[in-house]
Structures are given as structure tokens and as C-alpha cells.
Design an enzyme around this catalytic site. Structure first.
Site, mmCIF file in Angstrom:
data_model
loop_
_atom_site.group_PDB
_atom_site.id
_atom_site.type_symbol
_atom_site.label_atom_id
_atom_site.label_comp_id
_atom_site.label_asym_id
_atom_site.label_seq_id
_atom_site.Cartn_x
_atom_site.Cartn_y
_atom_site.Cartn_z
ATOM 1 C CE1 TYR A 34 -9.931 -14.171 -22.226
ATOM 2 C CE2 TYR A 34 -8.388 -15.933 -22.765
ATOM 3 C CZ TYR A 34 -9.565 -15.502 -22.174
ATOM 4 O OH TYR A 34 -10.372 -16.411 -21.529
ATOM 5 C CG PHE A 73 -4.322 -16.060 -11.442
ATOM 6 C CD1 PHE A 73 -5.225 -15.592 -12.400
ATOM 7 C CD2 PHE A 73 -3.094 -15.411 -11.346
ATOM 8 C CE1 PHE A 73 -4.937 -14.506 -13.215
ATOM 9 C CE2 PHE A 73 -2.794 -14.324 -12.139
ATOM 10 C CZ PHE A 73 -3.710 -13.878 -13.076
#
Length: 400
Positions: A123, A400
Site C-alpha cells: 500500500y 476491520f
């Protein structure tokens, strides 16, 4: 021109996106019973799909707010369930999904994007930088004792999972947040409900009551051998306390639970004070230090304006952002705030490295020494350390 189409999925397409993502991380698809719970943590309008012509990739988000140094909160998108079908990887699908998503965030006024990375090298290419870290540790319950001068704490109430999921969201919302912590919207609590209900052993919650009412909680479950010698681990999966007394009170309760050998804590701040509470600090062992949240400054000017800074000489940063070029340029950071400038830069860095600096987890001077920041003014790294430093370790505690 790409050979695939990217668009926002309708609610009726969410299950297909879930199945595809679970396949990319080598999980089976959700069965009908599990999907009843899983469907509730998909925010309407928050899921992208790549098609060629069938679904080949997906990425989704939910809206929340991120706490920055100084205590202010700014709009944040939690990015999750990012995956590309195995036979279509390395063909630009992921880049197209991430770029479309970031451009959408910028158009909506989102200041930060936030994710937990499955693999570290992925990322940074999209401007995300490792911004918070955690430590996991275990405590020998048989031999650990709190110091006699530890805060007394208040009463602790034990709740079953159904009642805890009614009470604890309100407790969490009322806590003072440290840098890196985030609000927890309804969709996130629904994700936690699904995960907690999957445990083979019952999950319970201990809720601490302070002078003003509930001010802390710990979700835990106990697992281990079911035959002699009955070795058991108590795993704490979520712990938050609004005061030193609440923190000590929760630990006093956990250490008092019978038929448990170890207390295993999965994710805590690097400066978590548990050792300071113990009469013998060696009864607690750090098992690992790991990556937590990666953030992306979607709106660099707004992000730099949102936080507070330490006392030091001003520093001019030259930031470059290939995916969102409107962020590129010079920023003068002072103890009073940050603003765009045309002055010569003391430090030059990309937006991913700025994310690493932003919450105070990494010192600019250390990043400069590693070659990740270009130094143009020899005095700038030390000044930037003071400007961006924080008095507590950045940490989220929300997954999450």
C-alpha cells in the site's frame, strides 16, 4: 485504456463482493447464516467492483473519524476487503480500484484513509504509510499481582455478549481518544459482533463503573485444554479504559478470574502501562510488536491544519503525491499550525512517509537517516522531531 470497468456496487451485489474477497484471502464464502450478520457491515455505496465482464476485484470502505494529535477529529474512510481474483492479478486492477477509491474520497472531503495491510509492500505504492503499531503480551496469572499502590478502581460488572454489545458502544464513544484512535460506526460494531459470535468459547465483557458511570470495558474469552491439566488462556480481544483507575480496575478483575493460567492481550499501545501496575514486572512478557494502521493523507493541507504541533523552529516540507497531485507542494509547519508556502524546503518527502510522521510514531530524523526523507536543511530533522512528536504513542485498537 483498461479492459475492465469499475463501478460502485449495489446492495444486492455485496455478497458477491464478499465471496470474491474471501476467496482472495483463502477463506470459504460465508454461508447463509453468517451472511445475515456479515451483510450488516457493508456500508451502502461503499463498495467498488472491477468487472471484465464478471466481478474480478473489489474494495470497500466505511465512514468514521480519526483522532489526531491535539484531540481533534477529522473525516476518515476505513478501507477494507480489498482483493483481486487470482487469475487477474498484476494487470492494473488493484491500482485502478485504489485510484478510483482515493479520488472518490477526495471528492467527498475525506481527509484520511485508513487500512490494515495484509502485506507490507502493497500500500505504500498508493500513498499509505505505517502510522500506528501495537504490542501483544501475556501475563502469568498465577504469579502476577498488582502493586499495593495501584489505583483502587471501581466495581466491575460481567456482561454476556448480547448485553455487552448494547452497552459498550456507548462507553467507547464517551472515552477520550489518543492519536490514531477512531470512532466506531454502527457497521464496525456489526463486524465485531460477527467475529465475537464465531468463537467456540463464550465471549464475555467486563465493564468498569467509575464515579460517572461505565468508563471502560474488556471483551475476553477463555480457551485451552479440556482434559487434565486444564491449561487455560484468557484472551483479551478488546480493552479500553477512560482513566487510570478504570484500567487498574479491569486488570484487577482479570487477574482474579479462576482456572486461568495466562492472560493474553492481542493489541495494546506501545506505551501500555501494565508492567507499571505489577509488583513484579517480569510476570508480563511482550510476545511481539506488530504493524497496526496504515493511513493515507487524502487532503494534505486539511490534515496538517487539523493537528497540534510541538515547540520548535518552523520547518518547510516539500511533499510529493503522484496519485493526488493537488497535495504536492510546500508546507510551512510551525508550533501554531501549518500552511502552504513557496519558501525553500528543509525536508522533501512523499505522502506515504508524511503519513508515517503525522501521528508521531516515527521520528523524521530516523526516516531521514534511513534515506526516506531528503534533507536540504541540516537543522530541519531535529526541529521536525519536536514539531511532530507526541506525548503518548499513537494507537487505534480498532480492527476491520
Amino acid at each position: 485504456m483498461s479492459e475492465f470497468e469499475i463501478r460502485t456496487l449495489g446492495v444486492e451485489e455485496h455478497r458477491a463482493a464478499s465471496d470474491l474477497f474471501r476467496e482472495t484471502v483463502h477463506f470459504p464464502p460465508a454461508d447463509d447464516a453468517e451472511w445475515v450478520l456479515a451483510a450488516r457491515y457493508y456500508q451502502p455505496g461503499g463498495t467498488l467492483g472491477a468487472f471484465d465482464p464478471e466481478l474480478i476485484g473489489t474494495a470497500r470502505f466505511f465512514d468514521a473519524e480519526l483522532t489526531v494529535p491535539g484531540g481533534a477529529r477529522a473525516p476518515m474512510a476505513g478501507v477494507t476487503s480489498v482483493g483481486v481474483r487470482a487469475d487477474r492479478t498484476r494487470r492494473g486492477v488493484l491500482r485502478a480500484l485504489m485510484t478510483e477509491q482515493l479520488e472518490g474520497f477526495a471528492a467527498r472531503g475525506v481527509v484520511f484513509a485508513n487500512l490494515l495491510a495484509s502485506e507490507a509492500p502493497i500500500y505504500g505504492r498508493f500513498g499509505y504509510g505505517l502510522a500506528t503499531r501495537y504490542r501483544a503480551y501475556s501475563v502469568d496469572r498465577h504469579r502476577a499481582r498488582l502493586r499495593p499502590d495501584a489505583p483502587a478502581g471501581g466495581a466491575v460488572e460481567l456482561l454476556d455478549l448480547d448485553r455487552a454489545l448494547e452497552v459498550c458502544p456507548g462507553v467507547y464513544a464517551g472515552l477520550e481518544h489518543r492519536p490514531g484512535m477512531m470512532t466506531r460506526p454502527e457497521v464496525l460494531w456489526r463486524l465485531y459482533e460477527m467475529q465475537l459470535r464465531r468463537h467456540a468459547s463464550p465471549v464475555k465483557a467486563a465493564v468498569h463503573h467509575g464515579p460517572g458511570g461505565p468508563d471502560g470495558f474488556a471483551f475476553y474469552h477463555v480457551d485451552g485444554l479440556r482434559v487434565h491439566p486444564w491449561t487455560k488462556d484468557l484472551s483479551v480481544v478488546d480493552l479500553f479504559a477512560g482513566s487510570a483507575a478504570a484500567y487498574a480496575g479491569l486488570w484487577r478483575f482479570l487477574l482474579g478470574i479462576d482456572l486461568v493460567d495466562r492472560i493474553v492481550v492481542e493489541s495494546r499501545p506501545l506505551d501500555d502501562p501494565v508492567e507499571l501496575l505489577l509488583a513484579d514486572h517480569r510476570r508480563g512478557n511482550v510476545d511481539r510488536i506488530g504493524d497496526e494502521h496504515w493511513i493515507r493523507l487524502v487532503d494534505v493541507p486539511a490534515a496538517l491544519r487539523a493537528r497540534e504541533y510541538g515547540h520548535a523552529a518552523p520547518v518547510v516540507l516539500e511533499v510529493y503525491d503522484p496519485l493526488l497531485p493537488g497535495n504536492s507542494g510546500g508546507y510551512r509547519v510551525t508550533p501554531d499550525g501549518a500552511e502552504r508556502t513557496d519558501r525553500p524546503a528543509g525536508l522533501r518527502l512523499d505522502v506515504a512517509t508524511l503519513a508515517m510522521v503525522y501521528l508521531g510514531t516515527w521520528r523524521p530524523s530516523a526516516l531521514a537517516g534511513a534515506g526516506r526523507i531528503e534533507v536540504r536543511d541540516p537543522a530541519a530533522p531535529a526541529a521536525a522531531d519536536l514539531l511532530f512528536g507526541t506525548c503518548v504513542a499513537a494507537w487505534s485498537g480498532s480492527h476491520f
